[in-house]
Design an enzyme around this catalytic site. Structure first.
Site, PDB file in Angstrom:
ATOM      1  N   HIS A  17       8.912 -38.042 102.981  1.00  0.00           N
ATOM      2  CA  HIS A  17      10.130 -38.110 102.156  1.00  0.00           C
ATOM      3  C   HIS A  17      10.562 -36.692 101.835  1.00  0.00           C
ATOM      4  O   HIS A  17      10.085 -36.068 100.885  1.00  0.00           O
ATOM      5  CB  HIS A  17       9.828 -38.911 100.877  1.00  0.00           C
ATOM      6  CG  HIS A  17      11.011 -39.117  99.975  1.00  0.00           C
ATOM      7  ND1 HIS A  17      11.080 -40.144  99.064  1.00  0.00           N
ATOM      8  CD2 HIS A  17      12.176 -38.432  99.830  1.00  0.00           C
ATOM      9  CE1 HIS A  17      12.227 -40.080  98.392  1.00  0.00           C
ATOM     10  NE2 HIS A  17      12.905 -39.035  98.856  1.00  0.00           N
ATOM     11  N   HIS A 197      16.142 -45.284  99.744  1.00  0.00           N
ATOM     12  CA  HIS A 197      15.751 -44.967  98.374  1.00  0.00           C
ATOM     13  C   HIS A 197      15.998 -46.224  97.538  1.00  0.00           C
ATOM     14  O   HIS A 197      17.069 -46.840  97.640  1.00  0.00           O
ATOM     15  CB  HIS A 197      16.612 -43.841  97.807  1.00  0.00           C
ATOM     16  CG  HIS A 197      16.249 -42.471  98.296  1.00  0.00           C
ATOM     17  ND1 HIS A 197      16.181 -42.133  99.611  1.00  0.00           N
ATOM     18  CD2 HIS A 197      15.934 -41.331  97.602  1.00  0.00           C
ATOM     19  CE1 HIS A 197      15.841 -40.853  99.724  1.00  0.00           C
ATOM     20  NE2 HIS A 197      15.687 -40.342  98.528  1.00  0.00           N
ATOM     21  N   GLU A 200      14.230 -45.579  92.145  1.00  0.00           N
ATOM     22  CA  GLU A 200      14.007 -44.222  91.599  1.00  0.00           C
ATOM     23  C   GLU A 200      14.626 -44.253  90.192  1.00  0.00           C
ATOM     24  O   GLU A 200      13.919 -44.240  89.203  1.00  0.00           O
ATOM     25  CB  GLU A 200      14.672 -43.167  92.490  1.00  0.00           C
ATOM     26  CG  GLU A 200      14.525 -41.736  91.973  1.00  0.00           C
ATOM     27  CD  GLU A 200      15.330 -40.709  92.794  1.00  0.00           C
ATOM     28  OE1 GLU A 200      16.304 -41.078  93.476  1.00  0.00           O
ATOM     29  OE2 GLU A 200      14.965 -39.505  92.722  1.00  0.00           O
ATOM     30  N   ASP A 278      10.246 -34.458  98.436  1.00  0.00           N
ATOM     31  CA  ASP A 278      11.660 -34.816  98.212  1.00  0.00           C
ATOM     32  C   ASP A 278      12.592 -33.623  98.468  1.00  0.00           C
ATOM     33  O   ASP A 278      13.217 -33.541  99.532  1.00  0.00           O
ATOM     34  CB  ASP A 278      11.843 -35.364  96.786  1.00  0.00           C
ATOM     35  CG  ASP A 278      13.031 -36.312  96.631  1.00  0.00           C
ATOM     36  OD1 ASP A 278      13.693 -36.607  97.635  1.00  0.00           O
ATOM     37  OD2 ASP A 278      13.276 -36.773  95.492  1.00  0.00           O
ATOM     38  N   ASP A 279      12.701 -32.733  97.487  1.00  0.00           N
ATOM     39  CA  ASP A 279      13.585 -31.555  97.581  1.00  0.00           C
ATOM     40  C   ASP A 279      12.812 -30.350  97.031  1.00  0.00           C
ATOM     41  O   ASP A 279      13.056 -29.907  95.897  1.00  0.00           O
ATOM     42  CB  ASP A 279      14.856 -31.804  96.755  1.00  0.00           C
ATOM     43  CG  ASP A 279      15.594 -33.047  97.237  1.00  0.00           C
ATOM     44  OD1 ASP A 279      16.227 -32.987  98.299  1.00  0.00           O
ATOM     45  OD2 ASP A 279      15.493 -34.088  96.556  1.00  0.00           O
TER      46      ASP A 279
HETATM   47  N1  ADE Z   1      19.084 -36.818  97.893  1.00  0.00           N
HETATM   48  C1  ADE Z   1      18.248 -35.770  97.801  1.00  0.00           C
HETATM   49  N2  ADE Z   1      17.281 -36.024  96.915  1.00  0.00           N
HETATM   50  C2  ADE Z   1      17.480 -37.271  96.438  1.00  0.00           C
HETATM   51  C3  ADE Z   1      16.817 -38.110  95.524  1.00  0.00           C
HETATM   52  N3  ADE Z   1      15.715 -37.728  94.867  1.00  0.00           N
HETATM   53  N4  ADE Z   1      17.323 -39.331  95.288  1.00  0.00           N
HETATM   54  C4  ADE Z   1      18.438 -39.728  95.911  1.00  0.00           C
HETATM   55  N5  ADE Z   1      19.098 -38.989  96.781  1.00  0.00           N
HETATM   56  C5  ADE Z   1      18.620 -37.766  97.057  1.00  0.00           C
HETATM   57 ZN    ZN Z   2      14.761 -38.478  98.220  1.00  0.00          ZN
END
Ligand code: ADE
Ligand code: ZN
Length: 336
Positions: A17, A197, A200, A278-279
């Protein structure tokens, strides 16, 4: 650094992810903004990093899409992917499945072909130079319409082999799975693996929708499943993988602190949980920092770390043979 952290860093890992735009480093963002003449409200790495202070998913997405707006040509996409894959090599992430979101770049006149040419080149080099394994997933933006996602699916037809699957990201609440039923049916008929997703920020009903309407193979995040016992039972029974992102969840205020995170509780329930970043540049850590934080704040032990890592390889979209080869590396590491 203590021995356990050193051991976690050396552990072979799979990441399932990861949004490639979420690995854009502040220094690269500034460099590309200057190169491409994109006006951004930041003039130093510190000023960009000061903005990494989010209240919720949307406040993060606003900065994330601004960051992605500085990418223009093949070389920009090459360096974005190369920076991330170099980090994977450094962190013993031996397999990764990377979400690519070409819809993000369309307003700036960037063609899908340009994006993919840069990404492909970086992936091929990492494979040749370091034996790294990487797959790309075509991730659609759920704040846009289903017709726009269908058009994107059509436009990648000439590049079908670049993507193992499709996904769904961006603003979750208000954009439920049912908005994308036709897209997922079409992608399934074309042989794509399916992820989305769900759960969340969105409620458990979005996870049900991802399972029953979109027929996903994996759920991204899914941490809100614990609010629904029947859903947990289903996810355990079918061993649907959940790609959980601990640092992301804390930075986006899904949990107040890491000590409140439910990841180990989910693992104890028998859910197929994996750890992911994730990011990573926006949320303060790549895979190792996520694992270290679980050790520091939740008391994760070696056995749990090995289980989480093994789940990552098992839940990947590699062939059974490739999975077995990577799991053998993890077994050898555990035995050493
Ligand atoms: N795009 C990038 N990170 C995300 C996240 N945590 N949830 C939804 N979309 C995303
Ligand atoms: Zn994500």
């Amino acid at each position: 650094m203590n021995d356990f952290k050193q051991w976690l860093r050396a552990m072979p890992k799979a990441e399932l992810h990861l949004h490639i735009d979420g690995s854009l480093q502040a220094s690269r963002l500034l460099q590309l903004a200057a190169k491409n003449g994109v006006d951004i409200p930041y003039d130093s790495v510190e000023s960009v990093e000061q903005a990494y202070n989010f209240e919720d998913l949307q406040s993060f997405l606003d900065l994330y899409y601004l960051g992605a707006s500085v990418l223009r040509d093949e070389e920009d996409f090459y360096f974005l992917m190369k920076d991330y894959l170099d980090k994977c090599h450094e962190q013993n992430i031996i397999h990764t499945e990377i979400m690519v979101e070409p819809q993000t770049y369309l307003p700036y006149g960037v063609a899908v072909e340009t994006v993919l040419a840069g990404f492909r080149k970086a992936i091929a080099e990492a494979r040749e130079q370091n034996g790294q394994s990487a797959l790309m997933i075509l991730s659609m933006l759920r704040h846009l319409s289903e017709d726009e996602a269908l058009a994107m699916l059509d436009s990648v037809e000439p590049f079908r082999d670049d993507f193992v699957g499709i996904g769904l990201a961006s603003s979750e609440v208000g954009n439920p799975p049912e908005k994308f039923e036709r897209l997922y049916a079409k992608a399934k008929s074309l042989g794509y693996k399916l992820i989305a997703h769900a759960g969340e920020e969105g409620p458990p009903s979005y996870i049900w929708g991802a399972l029953d309407l979109l027929h996903v193979d994996r759920v991204d995040h899914g941490v809100r499943c614990v609010e629904d016992d029947v859903l947990v039972e289903r996810l355990v029974k079918e061993q649907i993988p959940l790609t959980v992102c601990p640092l992301s969840n804390v930075r986006l205020c899904v949990f107040d602190t890491m000590a409140d995170h439910n990841l180990l509780e989910m693992l104890d329930k028998g859910l197929c949980v994996t750890v992911n970043s994730d990011d990573p540049t926006y949320f303060g850590g790549f895979m190792n920092e996520n694992f270290e934080s679980l050790a520091d704040e939740l008391g994760m032990n070696k056995e749990q770390a090995l289980k989480l890592s093994a789940n990552g390889f098992k839940a990947s979209f590699l062939s059974d043979e490739a999975k077995a080869a990577l799991l053998a590396k993890l077994d050898a590491f555990a035995a050493a």
